[in-house]
Design an enzyme around this catalytic site. Structure first.
Site, PDB file in Angstrom:
ATOM      1  N   LYS A 136      40.445  48.919  34.223  1.00  0.00           N
ATOM      2  CA  LYS A 136      41.119  48.053  33.238  1.00  0.00           C
ATOM      3  C   LYS A 136      42.439  48.677  32.788  1.00  0.00           C
ATOM      4  CE  LYS A 136      36.777  46.008  31.728  1.00  0.00           C
ATOM      5  NZ  LYS A 136      35.727  45.836  30.723  1.00  0.00           N
ATOM      6  N   GLN A 161      33.756  48.567  25.246  1.00  0.00           N
ATOM      7  CA  GLN A 161      33.074  48.532  26.543  1.00  0.00           C
ATOM      8  C   GLN A 161      31.561  48.620  26.341  1.00  0.00           C
ATOM      9  OE1 GLN A 161      34.539  47.947  29.440  1.00  0.00           O
ATOM     10  NE2 GLN A 161      32.764  48.262  30.737  1.00  0.00           N
ATOM     11  N   ASP A 183      37.838  40.081  25.233  1.00  0.00           N
ATOM     12  CA  ASP A 183      36.673  39.887  26.104  1.00  0.00           C
ATOM     13  C   ASP A 183      36.126  38.460  25.963  1.00  0.00           C
ATOM     14  OD1 ASP A 183      35.730  41.963  27.764  1.00  0.00           O
ATOM     15  OD2 ASP A 183      35.004  43.117  26.045  1.00  0.00           O
TER      16      ASP A 183
HETATM   17  N1  GUN Z   1      30.518  45.994  30.517  1.00  0.00           N
HETATM   18  C1  GUN Z   1      30.387  45.376  31.706  1.00  0.00           C
HETATM   19  N2  GUN Z   1      31.231  44.322  31.805  1.00  0.00           N
HETATM   20  C2  GUN Z   1      31.915  44.284  30.634  1.00  0.00           C
HETATM   21  C3  GUN Z   1      32.939  43.424  30.134  1.00  0.00           C
HETATM   22  O1  GUN Z   1      33.402  42.476  30.779  1.00  0.00           O
HETATM   23  N3  GUN Z   1      33.395  43.719  28.872  1.00  0.00           N
HETATM   24  C4  GUN Z   1      32.891  44.755  28.139  1.00  0.00           C
HETATM   25  N4  GUN Z   1      33.392  44.947  26.912  1.00  0.00           N
HETATM   26  N5  GUN Z   1      31.940  45.566  28.577  1.00  0.00           N
HETATM   27  C5  GUN Z   1      31.458  45.328  29.820  1.00  0.00           C
END
Ligand code: GUN
Length: 291
Positions: A53, A97, A120
């Site tokens: 990311k 996350q 998100d």
């Molecule tokens: N953990 C796995 N996929 C995601 C996601 O798309 N966003 C977040 N915040 N955590 C994750």
């Protein structure tokens, strides 16, 4: 393979569009978009996703900063950090996350995030807006899946779409986004669904978001089906240096022989989820700077 849904390629095209928009804004004297990513503890896969990311943000000109927190942090301490980020006017968005350590309630964390900064798309306000005429920040994975359906012209008009997995942020959200199109017939399956095969066998589109390797096998699908595989699991593979490989929910090797279109794992939905995070960031930023 000419039936491959290439999420990496589509994500790269969208990243180019985002890069252009951001450089245009900066050329007008605005600051770059700015986000933070909270990582609690040292969960191996999370570190990999977070790094991907951060790299994606950098590639399009979004300032992204990692906030690494100790895994023994308590709910109040984490809440304090979220409240600070909520009130930072120079910050366009942030994510926490997942997963989080056991002492932390994920739902409490999510509901503390200011929905206008929830890139998100996980808060009730944003998920609820899937069913509203005025969409807010869409759940990132669902947005990625819907973008693939559009870009690959997957025809779901009057077709049967089966979603495997009904989680609030992913499977359930994707199903709701499909329902909102008002043209497809949508069936949502969860862990209590009996005889999955009876539902998948005549599906025109299967979206699987469960996290069980080989859940969807070739005897469960009809010829010509379109498949979008959202699952991500780590399985042992002694031929890899790391000792494992990443797989989806679908037996790709065999199902791909019957499918008209199929997304691989990795390289399918994963890059699209990341690019959706960038899209959501851009949406917040463009609204703020009236671009
Ligand atoms: N953990 C796995 N996929 C995601 C996601 O798309 N966003 C977040 N915040 N955590 C994750």
């Amino acid at each position: 393979m000419n039936n491959l849904i290439d999420g990496k390629k589509v994500a790269s095209e969208i990243k180019d569009e985002i890069t252009q928009k951001i450089s245009y804004s900066i050329s007008k004297g605005n600051r770059a978009p700015s986000i933070k990513i909270i990582l609690v503890g040292g969960h191996g896969p999370s570190k990999i996703y977070v790094n991907a990311k951060l790299k994606a943000c950098e590639s399009v000109g979004i300032d992204a900063e990692l906030l690494s927190l100790n895994d023994n942090i308590n709910q109040d301490e984490l809440s304090g950090i979220i409240k600070k980020l909520n009130s930072d006017d120079n910050l366009d968005g942030f994510i926490v996350q997942l997963p989080l350590p056991d002492q932390i309630s994920v739902q409490k964390v999510i509901e503390l995030i200011d929905p206008s900064k929830d890139i998100d798309g996980f808060t009730n306000d944003n998920i609820g807006s899937i069913t509203s005429k005025k969409k807010k920040l869409m759940p990132a994975t669902g947005l990625g899946v819907m973008t693939l359906i559009e870009r690959y012209n997957i025809d779901i008009d009057s077709k049967k779409c089966v979603v495997l997995g009904a989680s609030r942020n992913v499977g359930g959200a994707i199903a709701q986004m499909l329902v909102e199109r008002e043209d497809a017939t949508v069936i949502v399956c969860n862990s209590k669904t009996k005889n999955l095969k009876s539902l998948t066998i005549d599906a025109d589109l299967i979206v699987s978001a469960v996290g069980i390797p080989n859940l969807v096998t070739s005897d469960m699908v009809k010829k010509g089906v379109a498949i979008i595989d959202v699952g991500i699991s780590r399985v042992k593979d002694s031929s890899k240096k790391s000792g494992y490989k990443i797989v989806g929910d679908v037996d790709f090797e065999n199902v791909s022989k019957k499918a008209s279109l199929i997304s691989p794992v990795p390289g399918g939905v994963g890059p699209m989820t990341i690019v959706s995070l960038l899209k959501n960031t851009l949406k917040v930023y463009c609204d703020k700077f009236k671009i």
